[in-house]
Design an enzyme around this catalytic site. Structure first.
Site, PDB file in Angstrom:
ATOM      1  CB  THR A   1       4.719   8.106   6.292  1.00 25.73           C
ATOM      2  OG1 THR A   1       5.259   7.885   4.991  1.00 25.73           O
ATOM      3  CG2 THR A   1       5.786   8.739   7.172  1.00 25.73           C
TER       4      THR A   1
ATOM      5  CG  LEU B   1       3.024  12.355   8.803  1.00 28.23           C
ATOM      6  CD1 LEU B   1       3.168  11.442  10.020  1.00 28.23           C
ATOM      7  CD2 LEU B   1       4.391  12.786   8.295  1.00 28.23           C
ATOM      8  CG  ASP B   2       3.319  10.150   1.893  1.00 28.79           C
ATOM      9  OD1 ASP B   2       2.718  11.204   1.634  1.00 28.79           O
ATOM     10  OD2 ASP B   2       4.430   9.844   1.419  1.00 28.79           O
ATOM     11  CD  GLU B   3      -3.682   4.691   3.058  1.00 27.33           C
ATOM     12  OE1 GLU B   3      -4.220   3.599   3.336  1.00 27.33           O
ATOM     13  OE2 GLU B   3      -3.907   5.326   1.996  1.00 27.33           O
TER      14      GLU B   3
END
Length: 353
Positions: free
Chosen positions: A193, A189-191
């Site tokens: 998110t 997951l994006d940082e």
């Protein structure tokens, strides 16, 4: 009924699926035949191809003189699979791993049960770091771990400055629970998110779950707060995504990019259409896919300044992994793990409702 197992240190013990064992046995019969039957079959074939040999044999029988039987060619016998090999196949052990386990004697069969050394000790691969909040495990067993990733924490180190990552916290969780296995995330997951992240424990689980990821068999559903009034007829964003040559961190919709498809569902209109709660399902897993697609459709996520959103209401993109679906690597059971909205997003949703 899902298959059960017992963990005994590095070994997994389970009942053998009888139907699969029978199927494997039927598809791998032994080709060894009694020597007398093979010699007789060879003699019959030789006489059929050579009438003179048949006449000579008849004359020999009439005169009671034995005639030498033609020598049968050497027969290469294919040995029947061992019970251990059949057990490994029936339990779905990948071929390469199965060969290694069988060679090392790490598959054992006793009656209707099998023992396999599927969890040998491994190095963690990351430094364990204990935090005040600890780790929120959403699902865990001997093969899988699903944890909640908070916004602002990267999944793993990126080679830059030393920072706390989810990998460090998972390593601490394993250490605390006596788990000697490599920290291996199946997806990211994006940082900024939040949401569930799936980890595989041991080589068997890694091979199976990584294959599911490649085959797009792991379902990921997200909730997001988007700017503007997202129309109900916006159901799919199907647009290729590539790098933005003008900005290293950005991605953009590009004809030469990789295939990317996001399914969109309007859940709720907020503030008389000034914002929308949407549910998004990924069919592909490109970097920043949801953020890029929603901005491309004209509805950037609240807080996502990288793609045109405003941070006046939230200091990070309003994106959260709502649920994760996968097939259990050992039992084949369908697993679905839910992750409730974190406090910051629930608070923003309440304010906008």
């Amino acid at each position: 009924m899902a298959r059960s197992w017992t963990r005994r240190g590095e070994w997994i013990e389970t009942a053998l699926p009888a139907a699969k064992i029978e199927k494997e046995t039927a598809s791998n019969p032994s080709t060894v035949e009694p020597a007398e039957a093979q010699a007789h079959e060879y003699a019959v074939r030789g006489e059929a191809a050579n009438p003179e040999l048949a006449s000579a044999r008849e004359a020999s029988i009439a005169s009671a003189k034995p005639l030498p039987t033609p020598q049968a060619p050497a027969v290469s016998a294919k040995a029947a699979p061992t019970p251990e090999a059949l057990a490994a196949a029936a339990l779905g052990v990948p071929d390469k791993l199965a060969r290694r386990l069988l060679h090392a004697g790490e598959v054992q069969v006793r009656g209707g049960r099998a023992r396999l050394r599927l969890r040998p000790d491994e190095a963690l691969g990351f430094e364990p770091v204990w935090t005040e909040d600890g780790l929120e495990a959403l699902y865990e067993d001997d093969f899988c771990l699903v944890v909640h990733k908070p916004a602002g924490m990267p999944v793993h180190p990126d080679g830059g400055a030393k920072r706390l990552t989810l990998a460090n916290v998972v390593a601490a969780h394993y250490t605390l629970n006596g788990e000697a296995c490599a920290v291996h995330h199946v997806h990211r997951l994006d940082e900024y998110t939040s949401g569930p992240v799936l980890y595989a424990k041991g080589e068997f689980a890694r091979l199976a779950l990584d294959a599911q990821m490649r085959d797009k068999a792991i379902g990921r559903v997200y909730l997001a707060l988007a700017e503007g009034k997202v129309p109900r007829d916006l159901r799919v964003v199907d647009a290729p995504i590539g790098r933005d040559r003008h900005h290293n961190s950005r991605r953009r919709v590009s004809p030469g990019g990789q295939e990317a498809l996001t399914r969109v569902e309007l859940v709720q209109k907020l503030r008389s259409g000034q914002a929308s709660l949407v549910r998004l399902t990924l069919e592909t897993g490109r970097t920043h896919q949801i953020r890029v697609h929603m901005a491309h459709a004209g509805y950037p996520l609240i807080g996502d300044t990288l793609y045109g959103g405003s941070d006046s209401l939230l200091q990070r993109q309003a994106l959260h992994g709502e649920s994760l679906r996968f097939e259990h690597p050992f039992t084949g059971e369908k697993i679905e793990v839910a992750d409730p909205l974190p406090t910051d997003l629930q608070s923003l949703l309440d304010r906008l409702t």
